[in-house]
Design a protein around this motif. Structure first.
Motif, PDB file in Angstrom:
ATOM      1  N   ASN A  96       0.833  -1.210   0.000  1.00 42.82           N
ATOM      2  CA  ASN A  96       0.000   0.000   0.000  1.00 42.82           C
ATOM      3  C   ASN A  96       0.861   1.249   0.000  1.00 42.82           C
ATOM      4  O   ASN A  96       1.736   1.412   0.866  1.00 42.82           O
ATOM      5  CB  ASN A  96      -0.911  -0.019   1.226  1.00 42.82           C
ATOM      6  N   GLN A  97       0.598   2.136  -0.960  1.00 42.14           N
ATOM      7  CA  GLN A  97       1.346   3.389  -1.087  1.00 42.14           C
ATOM      8  C   GLN A  97       0.402   4.584  -1.140  1.00 42.14           C
ATOM      9  O   GLN A  97       0.671   5.575  -1.817  1.00 42.14           O
ATOM     10  CB  GLN A  97       2.224   3.353  -2.340  1.00 42.14           C
ATOM     11  N   SER A  98      -0.717   4.493  -0.436  1.00 46.16           N
ATOM     12  CA  SER A  98      -1.693   5.586  -0.442  1.00 46.16           C
ATOM     13  C   SER A  98      -1.080   6.872   0.098  1.00 46.16           C
ATOM     14  O   SER A  98      -0.284   6.853   1.043  1.00 46.16           O
ATOM     15  CB  SER A  98      -2.898   5.201   0.426  1.00 46.16           C
ATOM     16  N   GLY A  99      -1.461   7.982  -0.518  1.00 45.93           N
ATOM     17  CA  GLY A  99      -1.020   9.284  -0.049  1.00 45.93           C
ATOM     18  C   GLY A  99       0.392   9.657  -0.427  1.00 45.93           C
ATOM     19  O   GLY A  99       0.945  10.616   0.117  1.00 45.93           O
ATOM     20  N   THR A 100       0.999   8.943  -1.391  1.00 46.55           N
ATOM     21  CA  THR A 100       2.387   9.232  -1.748  1.00 46.55           C
ATOM     22  C   THR A 100       2.510  10.104  -2.996  1.00 46.55           C
ATOM     23  O   THR A 100       3.624  10.386  -3.450  1.00 46.55           O
ATOM     24  CB  THR A 100       3.171   7.926  -1.976  1.00 46.55           C
ATOM     25  N   GLY A 101       1.391  10.527  -3.550  1.00 50.99           N
ATOM     26  CA  GLY A 101       1.412  11.452  -4.686  1.00 50.99           C
ATOM     27  C   GLY A 101       2.238  10.949  -5.842  1.00 50.99           C
ATOM     28  O   GLY A 101       2.146   9.798  -6.256  1.00 50.99           O
ATOM     29  N   GLY A 102       3.077  11.846  -6.381  1.00 50.11           N
ATOM     30  CA  GLY A 102       3.927  11.504  -7.516  1.00 50.11           C
ATOM     31  C   GLY A 102       5.340  11.149  -7.111  1.00 50.11           C
ATOM     32  O   GLY A 102       6.262  11.254  -7.933  1.00 50.11           O
ATOM     33  N   SER A 103       5.553  10.734  -5.870  1.00 51.31           N
ATOM     34  CA  SER A 103       6.895  10.378  -5.388  1.00 51.31           C
ATOM     35  C   SER A 103       7.520   9.290  -6.240  1.00 51.31           C
ATOM     36  O   SER A 103       6.825   8.401  -6.760  1.00 51.31           O
ATOM     37  CB  SER A 103       6.827   9.890  -3.933  1.00 51.31           C
ATOM     38  N   THR A 104       8.833   9.348  -6.375  1.00 51.61           N
ATOM     39  CA  THR A 104       9.574   8.342  -7.131  1.00 51.61           C
ATOM     40  C   THR A 104      10.767   7.864  -6.322  1.00 51.61           C
ATOM     41  O   THR A 104      11.225   8.533  -5.401  1.00 51.61           O
ATOM     42  CB  THR A 104      10.062   8.885  -8.487  1.00 51.61           C
ATOM     43  N   THR A 105      11.279   6.706  -6.686  1.00 54.93           N
ATOM     44  CA  THR A 105      12.412   6.096  -5.997  1.00 54.93           C
ATOM     45  C   THR A 105      13.676   6.284  -6.815  1.00 54.93           C
ATOM     46  O   THR A 105      13.710   5.887  -7.986  1.00 54.93           O
ATOM     47  CB  THR A 105      12.165   4.586  -5.790  1.00 54.93           C
ATOM     48  N   PRO A 106      14.720   6.886  -6.231  1.00 53.55           N
ATOM     49  CA  PRO A 106      15.969   7.024  -6.976  1.00 53.55           C
ATOM     50  C   PRO A 106      16.673   5.680  -7.140  1.00 53.55           C
ATOM     51  O   PRO A 106      16.558   4.795  -6.288  1.00 53.55           O
ATOM     52  CB  PRO A 106      16.794   7.981  -6.098  1.00 53.55           C
ATOM     53  N   GLY A 107      17.367   5.540  -8.245  1.00 60.59           N
ATOM     54  CA  GLY A 107      18.136   4.324  -8.460  1.00 60.59           C
ATOM     55  C   GLY A 107      17.314   3.179  -9.002  1.00 60.59           C
ATOM     56  O   GLY A 107      16.215   3.346  -9.528  1.00 60.59           O
ATOM     57  N   GLU A 108      17.844   1.980  -8.836  1.00 60.76           N
ATOM     58  CA  GLU A 108      17.230   0.779  -9.401  1.00 60.76           C
ATOM     59  C   GLU A 108      15.958   0.405  -8.653  1.00 60.76           C
ATOM     60  O   GLU A 108      15.858   0.564  -7.437  1.00 60.76           O
ATOM     61  CB  GLU A 108      18.219  -0.382  -9.342  1.00 60.76           C
ATOM     62  N   LEU A 109      14.978  -0.090  -9.406  1.00 59.19           N
ATOM     63  CA  LEU A 109      13.722  -0.536  -8.812  1.00 59.19           C
ATOM     64  C   LEU A 109      13.709  -2.063  -8.729  1.00 59.19           C
ATOM     65  O   LEU A 109      14.007  -2.748  -9.703  1.00 59.19           O
ATOM     66  CB  LEU A 109      12.532  -0.060  -9.647  1.00 59.19           C
ATOM     67  N   ALA A 110      13.336  -2.575  -7.549  1.00 59.12           N
ATOM     68  CA  ALA A 110      13.220  -4.019  -7.378  1.00 59.12           C
ATOM     69  C   ALA A 110      11.817  -4.463  -7.762  1.00 59.12           C
ATOM     70  O   ALA A 110      10.826  -3.856  -7.341  1.00 59.12           O
ATOM     71  CB  ALA A 110      13.510  -4.403  -5.928  1.00 59.12           C
ATOM     72  N   VAL A 111      11.722  -5.501  -8.566  1.00 58.45           N
ATOM     73  CA  VAL A 111      10.424  -6.012  -8.999  1.00 58.45           C
ATOM     74  C   VAL A 111      10.358  -7.509  -8.743  1.00 58.45           C
ATOM     75  O   VAL A 111      11.388  -8.181  -8.608  1.00 58.45           O
ATOM     76  CB  VAL A 111      10.163  -5.719 -10.491  1.00 58.45           C
ATOM     77  N   THR A 123       3.214  -7.757 -12.092  1.00 57.72           N
ATOM     78  CA  THR A 123       4.555  -7.420 -11.620  1.00 57.72           C
ATOM     79  C   THR A 123       4.403  -6.475 -10.444  1.00 57.72           C
ATOM     80  O   THR A 123       3.709  -5.460 -10.548  1.00 57.72           O
ATOM     81  CB  THR A 123       5.389  -6.747 -12.726  1.00 57.72           C
ATOM     82  N   ALA A 124       5.034  -6.809  -9.333  1.00 56.48           N
ATOM     83  CA  ALA A 124       4.998  -5.968  -8.142  1.00 56.48           C
ATOM     84  C   ALA A 124       6.287  -5.169  -8.058  1.00 56.48           C
ATOM     85  O   ALA A 124       7.385  -5.734  -8.120  1.00 56.48           O
ATOM     86  CB  ALA A 124       4.821  -6.825  -6.895  1.00 56.48           C
ATOM     87  N   VAL A 125       6.152  -3.871  -7.937  1.00 52.66           N
ATOM     88  CA  VAL A 125       7.305  -2.978  -7.849  1.00 52.66           C
ATOM     89  C   VAL A 125       7.471  -2.522  -6.407  1.00 52.66           C
ATOM     90  O   VAL A 125       6.511  -2.047  -5.787  1.00 52.66           O
ATOM     91  CB  VAL A 125       7.116  -1.756  -8.771  1.00 52.66           C
ATOM     92  N   ALA A 126       8.663  -2.646  -5.878  1.00 54.35           N
ATOM     93  CA  ALA A 126       8.950  -2.172  -4.526  1.00 54.35           C
ATOM     94  C   ALA A 126       9.214  -0.675  -4.610  1.00 54.35           C
ATOM     95  O   ALA A 126      10.361  -0.222  -4.702  1.00 54.35           O
ATOM     96  CB  ALA A 126      10.148  -2.915  -3.941  1.00 54.35           C
ATOM     97  N   GLY A 127       8.136   0.102  -4.621  1.00 54.95           N
ATOM     98  CA  GLY A 127       8.264   1.540  -4.772  1.00 54.95           C
ATOM     99  C   GLY A 127       6.901   2.201  -4.785  1.00 54.95           C
ATOM    100  O   GLY A 127       5.906   1.628  -4.331  1.00 54.95           O
ATOM    101  N   PHE A 128       6.878   3.411  -5.322  1.00 49.74           N
ATOM    102  CA  PHE A 128       5.666   4.217  -5.338  1.00 49.74           C
ATOM    103  C   PHE A 128       4.843   3.953  -6.605  1.00 49.74           C
ATOM    104  O   PHE A 128       5.343   3.356  -7.562  1.00 49.74           O
ATOM    105  CB  PHE A 128       6.045   5.698  -5.259  1.00 49.74           C
TER     106      PHE A 128
END
Length: 285
Positions: A96-111, A123-128
């Motif tokens: 759940n990433q509710s309320g995180t707006g347009g936030s992004t994760t720097p660097g590599e994304l884990a999926v 595909t599940a992304v560990a991020g926003f």
């Protein structure tokens, strides 16, 4: 109307509390292998099948901010899968990433491989939420860019100023900023959100805009933000095109009356409170 059918902190808290690729073969590869084939086989005259009524194939990326296993995205995915000529691809936050707006994760994304609640591959992304669109497009997670991104169905309305902090809207804005048309869909918060009605109205929107999406004329730098009431009584009064409210103005964003007789709502909050499903523009940036 096109088809029939107090405080910001309170609703944000409620939303957070409830929380509430294709494989190729025989020479095909990537997502193209799963796209519907609308080309008639060899043959002419009476032996040739009529494909004139088949819709142009449409590749739809579905994401959300409630997480890949949430009920809202599951209902939406199943509704889209039932549509002709549609390829559904799910890339959503792992949690759940509710309320995180347009936030992004720097660097590599884990999926990681995942499924929706009904078992559809995802595909599940560990991020926003916005990270899911970035992974799918900018980072080459998908073999081909989607024709459309639908973000939702969110558990809880995203109206007026809440659009700025909504991860549902944030993902849709990330798509529009990359030239991909996007729809954000949110369902009125309740113990039992009426996701079925939200999905029904999302499909109606898709049918209305499909030709423009296929022709590449739909992305215009504006996200369409659809909020669907969960009616305590009565039924949703229809979809209305209204502006996004610039402030709540002391109005109770948790209240809706689907038996209201108020007409011509001024903005998305006014429409939602009076039983309409507001469709409001939100700038992509």
């Amino acid at each position: 109307m096109r088809i029939p059918s107090p405080a910001l902190s309170v609703i944000c808290t409620a939303m957070l509390t409830l929380g509430a690729s294709g494989c190729g073969g025989d020479g095909e590869s990537g997502a193209d292998a799963t796209r519907p084939d609308t080309t008639a086989p060899a043959g002419t005259g009476a032996d040739a099948p009529d494909t004139s009524a088949l819709p142009e194939p449409l590749r739809i990326l579905v994401t959300n901010d409630d997480g890949v296993g949430a009920p809202g995205i599951d209902v939406l995915v199943e509704a889209l899968r039932a549509q002709p000529g549609v390829e559904v691809i799910v890339v959503a936050p792992a949690t759940n990433q509710s309320g995180t707006g347009g936030s992004t994760t720097p660097g590599e994304l884990a999926v990681a491989d995942a499924t929706t609640a009904s078992g559809f591959p995802a595909t599940a992304v560990a991020g926003f939420p916005a990270d899911t669109v970035i992974w799918a497009t900018d980072l080459g997670g998908l073999a081909e860019r989607p024709d459309l991104v639908i973000s939702g169905i969110n558990n809880g309305q995203n109206l007026g100023p809440l659009t700025q902090v909504s991860g549902t809207v944030g993902a849709a804005r990330a798509a529009e900023a990359r030239g991909i048309p996007a729809l954000a869909v949110s369902q009125g918060i309740a113990d039992s959100p009426d996701f079925a009605t939200g999905a029904e109205l999302a499909i109606a929107w898709l049918e209305e805009h499909r030709d423009a999406i296929v022709s590449g004329e739909a992305a215009d730098g504006v996200v369409e933000n659809l909020n669907v009431p969960t009616c305590p009584s009565g039924s949703v009064r229809g979809v209305v095109d209204v502006p996004t409210a610039t402030d709540a103005g002391g109005r109770d964003l948790l209240t809706t009356s689907c038996t209201s007789t108020v007409e011509d709502p001024a903005d998305d909050i006014d429409a939602f409170m009076n039983g309409f499903a507001p469709l409001a523009p939100v700038p992509a940036t």
